[in-house]
Design a protein around this motif. Structure first.
Motif, PDB file in Angstrom:
ATOM      1  N   UNK A 196       0.830  -1.202   0.000  1.00 48.41           N
ATOM      2  CA  UNK A 196       0.000   0.000   0.000  1.00 48.41           C
ATOM      3  C   UNK A 196       0.871   1.261   0.000  1.00 48.41           C
ATOM      4  N   UNK A 197       2.038   1.193   0.628  1.00 44.92           N
ATOM      5  CA  UNK A 197       2.961   2.331   0.610  1.00 44.92           C
ATOM      6  C   UNK A 197       3.401   2.598  -0.829  1.00 44.92           C
ATOM      7  N   UNK A 198       3.729   1.526  -1.560  1.00 41.55           N
ATOM      8  CA  UNK A 198       4.106   1.703  -2.967  1.00 41.55           C
ATOM      9  C   UNK A 198       2.922   2.217  -3.785  1.00 41.55           C
ATOM     10  N   UNK A 199       1.728   1.731  -3.470  1.00 43.79           N
ATOM     11  CA  UNK A 199       0.526   2.227  -4.137  1.00 43.79           C
ATOM     12  C   UNK A 199       0.331   3.715  -3.905  1.00 43.79           C
ATOM     13  N   UNK A 200       0.619   4.164  -2.685  1.00 45.47           N
ATOM     14  CA  UNK A 200       0.503   5.591  -2.372  1.00 45.47           C
ATOM     15  C   UNK A 200       1.495   6.409  -3.184  1.00 45.47           C
ATOM     16  N   UNK A 201       2.682   5.860  -3.402  1.00 49.92           N
ATOM     17  CA  UNK A 201       3.664   6.570  -4.230  1.00 49.92           C
ATOM     18  C   UNK A 201       3.150   6.748  -5.653  1.00 49.92           C
ATOM     19  N   UNK A 202       2.471   5.736  -6.161  1.00 52.41           N
ATOM     20  CA  UNK A 202       1.918   5.843  -7.512  1.00 52.41           C
ATOM     21  C   UNK A 202       0.833   6.912  -7.538  1.00 52.41           C
ATOM     22  N   UNK A 203       0.037   6.983  -6.483  1.00 55.18           N
ATOM     23  CA  UNK A 203      -1.005   8.006  -6.433  1.00 55.18           C
ATOM     24  C   UNK A 203      -0.422   9.411  -6.390  1.00 55.18           C
ATOM     25  N   UNK A 204       0.730   9.570  -5.752  1.00 55.82           N
ATOM     26  CA  UNK A 204       1.401  10.870  -5.738  1.00 55.82           C
ATOM     27  C   UNK A 204       1.725  11.283  -7.170  1.00 55.82           C
ATOM     28  N   UNK A 205       2.080  10.296  -7.981  1.00 54.36           N
ATOM     29  CA  UNK A 205       2.436  10.562  -9.375  1.00 54.36           C
ATOM     30  C   UNK A 205       1.292  11.233 -10.149  1.00 54.36           C
ATOM     31  N   UNK A 206       0.052  10.944  -9.779  1.00 53.96           N
ATOM     32  CA  UNK A 206      -1.081  11.558 -10.475  1.00 53.96           C
ATOM     33  C   UNK A 206      -1.288  13.019 -10.087  1.00 53.96           C
ATOM     34  N   UNK A 207      -0.510  13.504  -9.137  1.00 57.40           N
ATOM     35  CA  UNK A 207      -0.610  14.898  -8.691  1.00 57.40           C
ATOM     36  C   UNK A 207       0.634  15.710  -9.042  1.00 57.40           C
ATOM     37  N   UNK A 208       1.396  15.242 -10.008  1.00 55.79           N
ATOM     38  CA  UNK A 208       2.670  15.910 -10.288  1.00 55.79           C
ATOM     39  C   UNK A 208       2.504  17.336 -10.781  1.00 55.79           C
ATOM     40  N   UNK A 209       1.407  17.645 -11.477  1.00 56.01           N
ATOM     41  CA  UNK A 209       1.185  19.028 -11.915  1.00 56.01           C
ATOM     42  C   UNK A 209       0.968  19.940 -10.713  1.00 56.01           C
ATOM     43  N   UNK A 210       0.233  19.448  -9.724  1.00 59.59           N
ATOM     44  CA  UNK A 210      -0.023  20.234  -8.519  1.00 59.59           C
ATOM     45  C   UNK A 210       1.254  20.419  -7.704  1.00 59.59           C
ATOM     46  N   UNK A 211       2.095  19.407  -7.677  1.00 59.34           N
ATOM     47  CA  UNK A 211       3.362  19.478  -6.940  1.00 59.34           C
ATOM     48  C   UNK A 211       4.310  20.422  -7.655  1.00 59.34           C
ATOM     49  N   UNK A 212       4.282  20.373  -8.970  1.00 60.91           N
ATOM     50  CA  UNK A 212       5.186  21.178  -9.796  1.00 60.91           C
ATOM     51  C   UNK A 212       6.076  20.259 -10.606  1.00 60.91           C
ATOM     52  N   UNK A 213       5.926  20.312 -11.909  1.00 62.31           N
ATOM     53  CA  UNK A 213       6.667  19.409 -12.780  1.00 62.31           C
ATOM     54  C   UNK A 213       8.175  19.553 -12.617  1.00 62.31           C
ATOM     55  N   UNK A 214       8.629  20.771 -12.302  1.00 57.94           N
ATOM     56  CA  UNK A 214      10.075  20.978 -12.161  1.00 57.94           C
ATOM     57  C   UNK A 214      10.630  20.287 -10.913  1.00 57.94           C
ATOM     58  N   UNK A 215       9.777  20.033  -9.915  1.00 56.28           N
ATOM     59  CA  UNK A 215      10.215  19.388  -8.688  1.00 56.28           C
ATOM     60  C   UNK A 215       9.918  17.894  -8.667  1.00 56.28           C
TER      61      UNK A 215
END
Length: 192
Positions: A153-172
């Motif tokens: 589930x921890x790895x699954x959460x990392x994948x979910x973070x990936x779907x928010x990369x625009x909100x995080x900032x593509x440069x980061x």
């Protein structure tokens, strides 16, 4: 009857690949399959259920391909990094799997799929790694005081973070994901 179901599946897969989920409709699938629209519902309750069946099959193929490409002699951190890169490249290259990154579409598809199948959790994210995690735990390479499913589930959460990369900032994002992976793996491999 199985021939019609297979034909619907294959036509839908082609249309989803070429047009995407939003621009594919049941009428287009049935026209291509040469059957009546009403017949579609004898095999699938919805376009969403059919899409998720196709998505899960494509995801399973990708995970098997990734697993065959892995260098199993690497450290856990290097192996997870390699898996994430292979998975990302595979998802971006496959138009059906790429729908995962379309948050507004995929959230709706997944919700309807869960309702229709009465499944609360989809174990399609890195589930093929489960045996590796259990082996690492048995070998003392990874914490054994945590349930292996929780680690998944921890790895699954990392994948979910990936779907928010625009909100995080593509440069980061690429460096953030790598830092998160390194910190998570340090926590998982520093056995208490």
């Amino acid at each position: 009857m199985e021939d019609k179901k297979t034909k619907i599946y294959e036509c839908a897969k082609e249309l989803f690949s070429n047009k995407g989920f939003k621009d594919t409709n049941v009428s287009g699938i049935t026209t291509m399959a040469g059957i009546a629209v009403g017949s579609f519902y004898n095999y699938y309750p919805s376009k969403e259920k059919l899409f998720m069946d196709i998505f899960l099959e494509e995801n399973e193929k990708l995970k098997k391909s990734c697993m065959q490409s892995l260098d199993m002699s690497q450290s856990p951190l290097a192996l997870i990094r390699q898996m994430m890169v292979l998975n990302l490249e595979g998802m971006i290259a496959n138009p059906i799997l790429k729908e995962w990154y379309n948050k507004s579409v995929f959230a709706k598809i997944e919700q309807l799929y869960r309702e229709e199948t009465n499944i609360q959790v989809n174990d399609f994210l890195y589930d093929s790694f489960h045996e590796i995690i259990k082996q690492w735990q048995a070998d003392g390479k990874m914490r054994s005081d945590m349930d292996s499913k929780m680690i998944m589930m921890i790895f699954g959460a990392m994948i979910n973070v990936e779907t928010h990369k625009e909100e995080i900032g593509l440069e980061y994002f690429p460096q953030l994901l790598d830092n998160m992976l390194e910190l998570i793996m340090k926590g998982l491999t520093d056995c208490p």
